[in-house]
Scaffold this motif. Structure first.
Motif, PDB file in Angstrom:
ATOM      1  N   TYR A 145      15.410  26.848  -1.063  1.00 38.93           N
ATOM      2  CA  TYR A 145      14.479  26.429  -0.376  1.00 38.93           C
ATOM      3  C   TYR A 145      12.933  27.398  -1.230  1.00 38.93           C
ATOM      4  N   ALA A 146      12.591  27.349  -1.590  1.00 37.04           N
ATOM      5  CA  ALA A 146      11.178  28.528  -2.645  1.00 37.04           C
ATOM      6  C   ALA A 146      10.914  26.875  -3.141  1.00 37.04           C
ATOM      7  N   GLY A 147      11.291  26.045  -3.628  1.00 38.35           N
ATOM      8  CA  GLY A 147      11.354  24.603  -4.195  1.00 38.35           C
ATOM      9  C   GLY A 147      10.889  23.662  -2.939  1.00 38.35           C
ATOM     10  N   LEU A 148      11.553  23.817  -1.790  1.00 34.57           N
ATOM     11  CA  LEU A 148      10.747  22.726  -0.828  1.00 34.57           C
ATOM     12  C   LEU A 148       9.822  23.379   0.189  1.00 34.57           C
ATOM     13  N   ASP A 149       8.507  23.428  -0.153  1.00 31.54           N
ATOM     14  CA  ASP A 149       7.784  25.035   1.192  1.00 31.54           C
ATOM     15  C   ASP A 149       6.666  23.376   1.436  1.00 31.54           C
ATOM     16  N   SER A 150       7.000  21.782   1.045  1.00 28.72           N
ATOM     17  CA  SER A 150       6.217  20.925   1.277  1.00 28.72           C
ATOM     18  C   SER A 150       6.423  20.149   2.814  1.00 28.72           C
ATOM     19  N   ASN A 151       8.263  20.631   2.494  1.00 27.06           N
ATOM     20  CA  ASN A 151       8.870  19.928   3.855  1.00 27.06           C
ATOM     21  C   ASN A 151       9.797  21.317   4.339  1.00 27.06           C
ATOM     22  N   LEU A 152       9.215  21.215   6.177  1.00 28.08           N
ATOM     23  CA  LEU A 152      10.225  22.192   6.430  1.00 28.08           C
ATOM     24  C   LEU A 152      11.410  21.751   7.063  1.00 28.08           C
ATOM     25  N   LEU A 153      11.695  20.242   6.903  1.00 29.28           N
ATOM     26  CA  LEU A 153      13.137  19.901   7.309  1.00 29.28           C
ATOM     27  C   LEU A 153      13.549  19.994   6.285  1.00 29.28           C
ATOM     28  N   LEU A 154      13.432  19.959   5.034  1.00 31.82           N
ATOM     29  CA  LEU A 154      14.264  20.052   4.372  1.00 31.82           C
ATOM     30  C   LEU A 154      14.843  22.244   3.623  1.00 31.82           C
ATOM     31  N   GLN A 155      13.673  22.223   3.943  1.00 33.34           N
ATOM     32  CA  GLN A 155      13.807  23.748   4.114  1.00 33.34           C
ATOM     33  C   GLN A 155      14.748  24.598   4.860  1.00 33.34           C
ATOM     34  N   TYR A 156      14.680  23.925   6.742  1.00 30.24           N
ATOM     35  CA  TYR A 156      15.132  24.565   6.909  1.00 30.24           C
ATOM     36  C   TYR A 156      17.396  23.982   6.387  1.00 30.24           C
ATOM     37  N   ILE A 157      17.024  23.095   5.884  1.00 29.93           N
ATOM     38  CA  ILE A 157      18.066  22.518   6.027  1.00 29.93           C
ATOM     39  C   ILE A 157      19.291  23.830   4.355  1.00 29.93           C
ATOM     40  N   ALA A 158      18.339  23.767   3.812  1.00 30.50           N
ATOM     41  CA  ALA A 158      18.532  24.493   2.618  1.00 30.50           C
ATOM     42  C   ALA A 158      19.012  25.712   3.153  1.00 30.50           C
ATOM     43  N   TRP A 159      18.070  26.441   4.046  1.00 35.66           N
ATOM     44  CA  TRP A 159      17.975  28.090   4.123  1.00 35.66           C
ATOM     45  C   TRP A 159      20.044  28.374   4.488  1.00 35.66           C
ATOM     46  N   VAL A 160      19.993  26.893   6.051  1.00 32.50           N
ATOM     47  CA  VAL A 160      21.394  27.259   6.701  1.00 32.50           C
ATOM     48  C   VAL A 160      22.284  26.743   6.127  1.00 32.50           C
ATOM     49  N   THR A 161      22.564  25.772   4.975  1.00 33.01           N
ATOM     50  CA  THR A 161      23.725  24.919   4.816  1.00 33.01           C
ATOM     51  C   THR A 161      24.301  26.111   3.115  1.00 33.01           C
ATOM     52  N   TYR A 162      23.225  26.643   2.788  1.00 31.96           N
ATOM     53  CA  TYR A 162      23.715  27.694   1.907  1.00 31.96           C
ATOM     54  C   TYR A 162      24.671  28.402   2.477  1.00 31.96           C
ATOM     55  N   PRO A 163      24.229  29.300   3.323  1.00 29.16           N
ATOM     56  CA  PRO A 163      25.509  30.804   3.666  1.00 29.16           C
ATOM     57  C   PRO A 163      26.633  30.420   4.173  1.00 29.16           C
ATOM     58  N   VAL A 164      26.587  28.951   4.905  1.00 32.36           N
ATOM     59  CA  VAL A 164      26.833  28.415   5.915  1.00 32.36           C
ATOM     60  C   VAL A 164      28.803  27.868   5.170  1.00 32.36           C
TER      61      VAL A 164
END
Length: 704
Positions: free
Chosen positions: A2-21
């Motif tokens: 999540y921290a490494g994708l701060d330049s792309n908000l959509l990728l941040q959201y996908i990474a933030w949601v996918t991991y726990p799911v």
């Protein structure tokens, strides 16, 4: 990621949601496939097991593997889930497996049921102790949540095991370079010279009462969610049968709401539970006179400080969102507990009250020439102990927070708040663990309501089952066979005869099956066939029943079929004769002293006996005659039907003829009275001049 994708908000959201799911879905699927018994906390089931009930597949190696792997994935997902209950279950699994291993090697004392109970009691203390590095609070908490009556001989065993578990837990932190030395898990630095002023006690009391209502609301909300899912057929078909869909949807919803660039920025969504507790227990004030201070000394301070929202709004949103999120998340079919989320919510609520007090008294409280500064971290400690104690109905949470924080400067407000929270919560809702027991319909005996058991004139004769299945001394094997085929009772009562109904003992179902097998077993059949062959002077039919033979001609085939039919008819006639013979009880084990109650035994005394001895049933006798049986099922129905949360009492039919508050001196007609009247002519030592019938009855009663 999540921290490494701060330049792309959509990728941040996908990474933030996918991991726990993915983690939660894997945890739910792995647990359901390998061992569904690993789902949930584990404390309600251990409470049932320690009462003496055997739950199948609950203490097996498969459950251990499913619990450990499923819990690891569930905690790694970052969902508001706890680990305290699963740790208790894992420790109990280790104790059960270790007992089986030692029994296989040495046998003897390790195969004793009492020793297994002692091991499980110590294991429950170990589970809590290594979870919080709190051996004293762990032992006390395990006693409160798993035991109705506790054997003091297990006390030192629990402390011994819990102390070593907490020591190893903290030593591992030193070895992993996480800590410099062995210290408290959430070290605080409250002032010891002026920890608090007596004028703050009303605030602590109000905090405790509010936590009591909050704890009852949390239990109610948790139970309501589960009951709604069970009642709604469409939800049942779509979510419960699809065990992976429900946890995935819940995880997706919670992850979306806690996404830091989104709504999560208003509720410290990026912090873990440990990081949140470290910040909430800080002893410095975040806000004075409604203005947020620069609290850059706190790690992850940006999560609590927002440029457009006050600290109070952040704390309020954090409490509200975490409250319902935790209630929903703990219903997912994964290994998880609820203690840590509730503990965190209580700390946040206490921090909110502390910040309000700091705003009202920015310079502290002046009393007797001294200044007592407001410590919001102390309020957070009090709130955490109070809310977790209210949800679990325990007082030992006060001891746990002392060990967690490393000091007891707030011992008085913590105890006051915990006691008040328990008083409020216990009057409104059962504990979270008792609520789960009721939802899962585990065979556990509920507690009598406080102060209610003396008001209800309910006795065993009101709730017992009068249609008792029994066998007599002159029963035949046919009666035995019919009894086994038509019933599923584990034990059957043995009486003298149908006329006297004198209870002689009880026999287990396995013993009766063994008796029937001995009477109609293969060995006796062969003996009968041999005897029949000797009487007839032929051996032709004996091999046809004992060995396989291939006919060599049609004549031989016809002769073999005729012989087989004859033998089958003879065996059937022999079985009928054997079934009509009386049962020989010399070859079975009979319990000569099963637990018995009399008809006049009160509900309160029956509840105490069942809880203390761990009974699942007891026979009801009258002057030695079997008149009924009462089991956990009947006792549970009587307690739940007569003592309810709303105070409504449903009186049994016979109870309406009695009034425990009457002041008349007329005694009830009992079986002893009936006996003395029936045997009035019995010759007993008495005065030369016989007294009247009433005195004679009293003399007989005294004699008995």
């Amino acid at each position: 990621m999540y921290a490494g994708l701060d330049s792309n908000l959509l990728l941040q959201y996908i990474a933030w949601v996918t991991y726990p799911v993915v983690l939660i879905t894997f945890s739910a699927g792995f647990t359901q496939i390998l061992s569904p018994q690993a789902v949930g906390s584990g404390i309600p089931e251990m409470k049932t097991i320690l009462r003496g009930v055997v739950l199948k597949e609950y203490l097996t190696f498969k459950t251990f593997v499913a619990k450990v792997i499923g819990l690891t994935c569930a905690l790694g997902s970052g969902m508001p889930l706890g680990k305290e209950g699963p740790f208790v279950h894992v420790a109990s699994l280790c104790a059960a497996l270790l007992s089986k291993f030692m029994a296989a090697l040495f046998g003897g004392i390790f195969m004793n049921e009492l020793r297994n109970t002692e091991m499980l009691s110590a294991a429950c203390a170990v589970g809590v102790g290594c979870c919080f590095a709190a051996p004293i609070g762990g032992v006390l908490f395990s006693i409160e949540v798993t035991s109705t009556f506790f054997a003091v001989r297990n006390y030192w065993r629990g402390f011994f095991a819990a102390t070593f578990s907490a020591f190893i837990f903290r030593v591992l932190a030193v070895w992993n370079k996480e800590e410099e030395t062995i210290t408290a898990l959430f070290k605080t630095r409250f002032r010891l010279d002026f920890p608090f002023d007596l004028q703050e006690l009303p605030a602590f009391a109000i905090l405790g009462i509010a936590c009591g209502f909050g704890g009852a609301l949390f239990v109610y909300l948790n139970r309501l969610i589960v009951e709604c899912m069970r009642k709604q057929k469409t939800i049942n078909k779509f979510l419960l049968r699809k065990r992976l869909v429900f946890p995935a949807l819940v995880t997706l919803l919670i992850s979306t709401l806690t996404f830091p660039p989104g709504f999560g920025q208003f509720m410290a969504g990026q912090l873990t539970q440990h990081e949140s507790l470290v910040a909430l227990f800080d002893n410095r004030t975040w806000c004075r006179q409604g203005v947020a201070e620069e609290f850059d000394y706190i790690s992850h301070h940006h999560a609590w400080k927002h440029p457009q929202v006050n600290v109070f709004i952040t704390l309020i949103l954090f409490i509200i969102m975490k409250f319902w999120m935790s209630a929903v998340a703990t219903t997912m079919p994964v290994p998880c507990g609820a203690f840590m989320p509730v503990f965190l919510i209580g700390a946040a609520f206490g921090r909110l009250v502390g910040e309000i007090m700091a705003t009202m008294f920015p310079d502290g409280i002046h009393a007797d020439g001294s200044v007592y500064p407001i410590v919001p971290g102390g309020y957070a400690v009090v709130g955490a102990a109070a809310l977790s104690g209210a949800v679990t109905h325990t007082v030992s949470t006060a001891v746990i927070v002392f060990e967690l924080t490393g000091q007891i400067s707030h011992i008085l407000p913590v105890m006051i708040a915990v006691i008040l929270a328990n008083a409020v919560a216990q009057s409104l809702q059962p504990s979270l663990y008792d609520s789960i027991i009721r939802i899962k319909k585990l065979p556990y005996l509920p507690e009598l309501g406080m102060g209610h058991h003396e008001k209800y004139n309910i006795r065993v004769e009101d709730i017992m089952v009068r249609d008792v299945r029994f066998i007599t001394l002159n029963s035949s094997y046919r009666d035995l066979q019919e009894m086994l085929l038509t019933g599923q009772l584990k034990t059957l009562a043995l009486v003298e005869s149908r006329e006297s109904m004198i209870l002689l003992g009880s026999i287990e179902r396995l013993q009766l099956q063994s008796l029937l097998s001995l009477q109609l077993g293969r060995q006796r059949r062969l003996e009968y066939l041999r005897q029949l062959a000797q009487d007839n002077g032929t051996q032709d039919h004996l091999p046809s029943l004992t060995t396989d033979s291939t006919p060599s001609s049609p004549c031989t085939h016809t002769h073999s079929n005729t012989s087989t039919n004859t033998n089958a008819r003879q065996i059937a006639e022999w079985e009928e004769q054997q079934l009509d013979e009386p049962v020989d009880f010399k070859n079975c084990k009979i319990d000569p002293a099963p637990f018995q109650l009399v008809e006049q035994t009160s509900l309160h005394k029956t509840h105490t006996i069942f809880s203390l001895l761990g009974l699942d049933h007891a026979y009801v006798t009258s002057m030695g005659r079997l008149v009924g049986v009462v089991s956990l099922k009947e006792l549970r129905k009587a307690i739940e039907g007569s003592v309810t949360v709303t105070g409504v009492k449903v009186r049994p039919p016979l109870a309406s003829f009695r009034d425990c508050g009457n002041s008349t001196s007329v005694s009830e007609v009992t079986e002893l009275h009936k006996l003395c009247i029936r045997h009035r002519g019995l010759s007993l030592p008495r005065e030369p001049n016989p007294p009247d019938a009433r005195l004679f009855c009293q003399y007989n009663i005294f004699f008995f």
